[in-house]
Design a protein around this motif. Sequence first.
Motif, PDB file in Angstrom:
ATOM      1  N   PRO A   1       0.833  -1.209   0.000  1.00 53.44           N
ATOM      2  CA  PRO A   1       0.000   0.000   0.000  1.00 53.44           C
ATOM      3  C   PRO A   1       0.868   1.260   0.000  1.00 53.44           C
ATOM      4  O   PRO A   1       2.022   1.238   0.438  1.00 53.44           O
ATOM      5  CB  PRO A   1      -0.805  -0.132   1.299  1.00 53.44           C
TER       6      PRO A   1
ATOM      7  N   LEU B   1      -4.460   2.700   6.259  1.00 51.31           N
ATOM      8  CA  LEU B   1      -5.241   1.552   5.788  1.00 51.31           C
ATOM      9  C   LEU B   1      -6.720   1.695   6.156  1.00 51.31           C
ATOM     10  O   LEU B   1      -7.423   0.691   6.324  1.00 51.31           O
ATOM     11  CB  LEU B   1      -4.679   0.254   6.373  1.00 51.31           C
TER      12      LEU B   1
ATOM     13  N   ARG C   1      -5.338  -4.366   7.314  1.00 54.77           N
ATOM     14  CA  ARG C   1      -5.015  -3.916   8.670  1.00 54.77           C
ATOM     15  C   ARG C   1      -5.248  -5.032   9.676  1.00 54.77           C
ATOM     16  O   ARG C   1      -4.418  -5.309  10.542  1.00 54.77           O
ATOM     17  CB  ARG C   1      -5.878  -2.701   9.014  1.00 54.77           C
TER      18      ARG C   1
ATOM     19  N   PRO D   1       3.145  -3.646   4.829  1.00 54.44           N
ATOM     20  CA  PRO D   1       2.631  -3.103   6.093  1.00 54.44           C
ATOM     21  C   PRO D   1       3.432  -3.507   7.323  1.00 54.44           C
ATOM     22  O   PRO D   1       3.447  -2.776   8.312  1.00 54.44           O
ATOM     23  CB  PRO D   1       1.208  -3.661   6.152  1.00 54.44           C
TER      24      PRO D   1
END
Length: 276
Positions: free
Chosen positions: A153, A182, A189, A217
């Motif tokens: 992301p 997120l 997440r 992440p």
Amino acid sequence: MSPTTPRPSGALAAAVATSLLLGACGAPSPDDASAGTTTPGPAPETTAASEPAPTAEPTTAAPAPSSAAPTGTPSAGPTEPAGPAEPVKLVTYTGTAADAAFAFELPATWAVDGEFTDVGGTVAVVGPDGAPVGHLSVLIAWGAECGPDCSTPPVVHLGDVPGSVPLSASGDFVVRSVAMDLTSAPEIRNAYGWPDSVRLVTSLTDAEVPPPTGMLPHVMHGLGSVETGVVAPNGVTYRTVIFSSVHDFATLEEAQAYVASEEHRQVQAMIASFRA
């Protein structure tokens, strides 16, 4: 992904005093031009019939102005501006992990929690309330698995601060702050166990690595490497350093506000002081 060993890179990196002069102004000296002499003229002629000169009338001098202070309540003077804030007292933490000797500065009210072993490990830096404000890892080898989702992301780059001393293997480094939001991807997440929608990571990062546009992440930190001269079981003599601070927020605006805080400035200064 199998463990990977970071490739060291090298590069070298690089008061104003203000003074105020006060002068006192003395009383002016007399003007020499007004201090000249006067030549007397001839004496006036006198006769027997001359009348005596009239007597001058006495004059009364005006009273001198009173020097007494005026009556009434004096007004308060201007308020003095507040002085500069007291500098934060720092202490130095020194240690050895996986044959790498290192040191860094941290506020005296913070503490290092944990111990390293001969093969490295991780310690936490905690604030006055006992909550972690950073983690330092020194490792012989480092690698990261892709995790439940290999997508990267987008991240927001929130600034770099230069490190104070180049690392012996990878050279110059920066203290980089990035944030990932997120909010629109709760499934990602939740897969990584984030407590909130936005994560802010500030970490020691090789200065030659450009700011990223997207990251995994669970791997939002940078790396550095230091030379030890001791051959590890994997055949390398350098060690991997991960020095980072992680905070979670409900919104990106909250993360940006924290970046402007005094605590974040102290975190940046602590990581930037790392040397080995």
